[in-house]
Design a protein around this motif. Structure first.
Motif, short mmCIF file in Angstrom:
data_model
loop_
_atom_site.label_atom_id
_atom_site.label_comp_id
_atom_site.label_asym_id
_atom_site.label_seq_id
_atom_site.Cartn_x
_atom_site.Cartn_y
_atom_site.Cartn_z
N TRP A 114 3.31 -4.22 -12.92
CA TRP A 114 3.21 -3.54 -11.99
C TRP A 114 4.24 -3.50 -10.73
CZ3 TRP A 114 -1.46 -3.74 -8.34
CH2 TRP A 114 -1.83 -2.20 -7.28
N SER A 170 0.87 -1.40 0.66
CA SER A 170 -0.12 -0.38 0.11
C SER A 170 1.09 1.30 0.14
CB SER A 170 -0.57 0.07 1.36
OG SER A 170 -1.52 -1.08 1.15
N LEU A 230 4.03 6.25 -5.37
CA LEU A 230 4.69 5.21 -6.97
C LEU A 230 3.02 6.39 -7.25
CD1 LEU A 230 5.15 2.00 -7.43
CD2 LEU A 230 6.95 4.13 -7.99
N TRP A 231 2.22 6.72 -6.61
CA TRP A 231 0.86 7.29 -6.97
C TRP A 231 1.23 9.24 -6.42
CZ3 TRP A 231 -3.01 9.83 -4.35
CH2 TRP A 231 -3.98 11.01 -4.76
N ALA A 232 1.59 9.51 -5.50
CA ALA A 232 1.13 10.54 -5.11
C ALA A 232 2.94 11.55 -4.89
CB ALA A 232 1.27 10.21 -3.32
N THR A 233 3.75 10.72 -5.66
CA THR A 233 5.10 11.71 -5.64
C THR A 233 5.76 11.25 -6.89
OG1 THR A 233 6.24 9.65 -4.75
CG2 THR A 233 5.19 10.93 -3.16
N SER A 234 6.69 11.82 -7.13
CA SER A 234 7.79 11.21 -8.17
C SER A 234 9.27 10.81 -7.95
CB SER A 234 8.45 12.62 -8.48
OG SER A 234 9.41 13.66 -7.02
N ALA A 239 2.80 1.49 -3.46
CA ALA A 239 1.16 2.44 -4.58
C ALA A 239 1.06 3.46 -4.27
CB ALA A 239 0.15 0.83 -4.38
N TRP A 240 1.06 3.51 -2.81
CA TRP A 240 0.50 4.69 -2.80
C TRP A 240 1.57 5.99 -3.20
CZ3 TRP A 240 2.36 9.27 0.37
CH2 TRP A 240 1.94 10.36 0.53
#
Length: 129
Positions: A97, A20, A26-30, A23-24
């Motif tokens: 993924w 989690s 990778l989604w929310a940061t660079s 995944a977070w």
């Protein structure tokens, strides 16, 4: 047998934290999949130390600092193994993924972790026998 069962439950919870967080991040940061995974592993290790110490193995009779140091040593070696397998999968299958690579790598490192934690970290110290 009970310890192995509890360890698998804690490991499953740790996997959920690890995956989690990855995944977070990778989604929310660079952050890319390699740096994000380091943060995710560290977060999961802190979480599983607490659960393993309090539910899976119990306290060994050593102090918190001694257990934490030993846990960190085993945990870091397991994390290196885990990270190496993860990295190999991500590099070999770049379209996959990264969370799937976390699952495979976590399973590979699980046996090493259980043996190290049960024998080296939470095994009863000589003074508690």
């Amino acid at each position: 047998m009970k310890r192995a069962f509890l360890f698998s439950i804690v490991g499953g919870a740790g996997f959920l934290i690890d995956a989690s967080m990855l995944a977070w991040l990778l989604w929310a940061t660079s952050l890319g999949p390699f740096i994000a995974r380091i943060v995710a592993i560290a977060t999961a290790m802190c979480f599983t130390f607490w659960l393993n110490r309090n539910f899976t193995f119990g306290r060994s009779g050593r102090g918190l600092a001694a257990e934490g140091t030993r846990y960190g040593g085993v945990g870091i070696s397991a994390a290196i193994l885990n990270y190496a397998v993860y990295s190999a999968i991500v590099l070999a299958f770049p379209a996959l993924w990264p969370v799937f690579a976390v699952a495979v790598a976590s399973l590979v490192a699980m046996v090493w972790s259980f043996l190290g934690y049960s024998r080296f970290v939470f095994g009863r110290s000589a003074s508690s026998k």
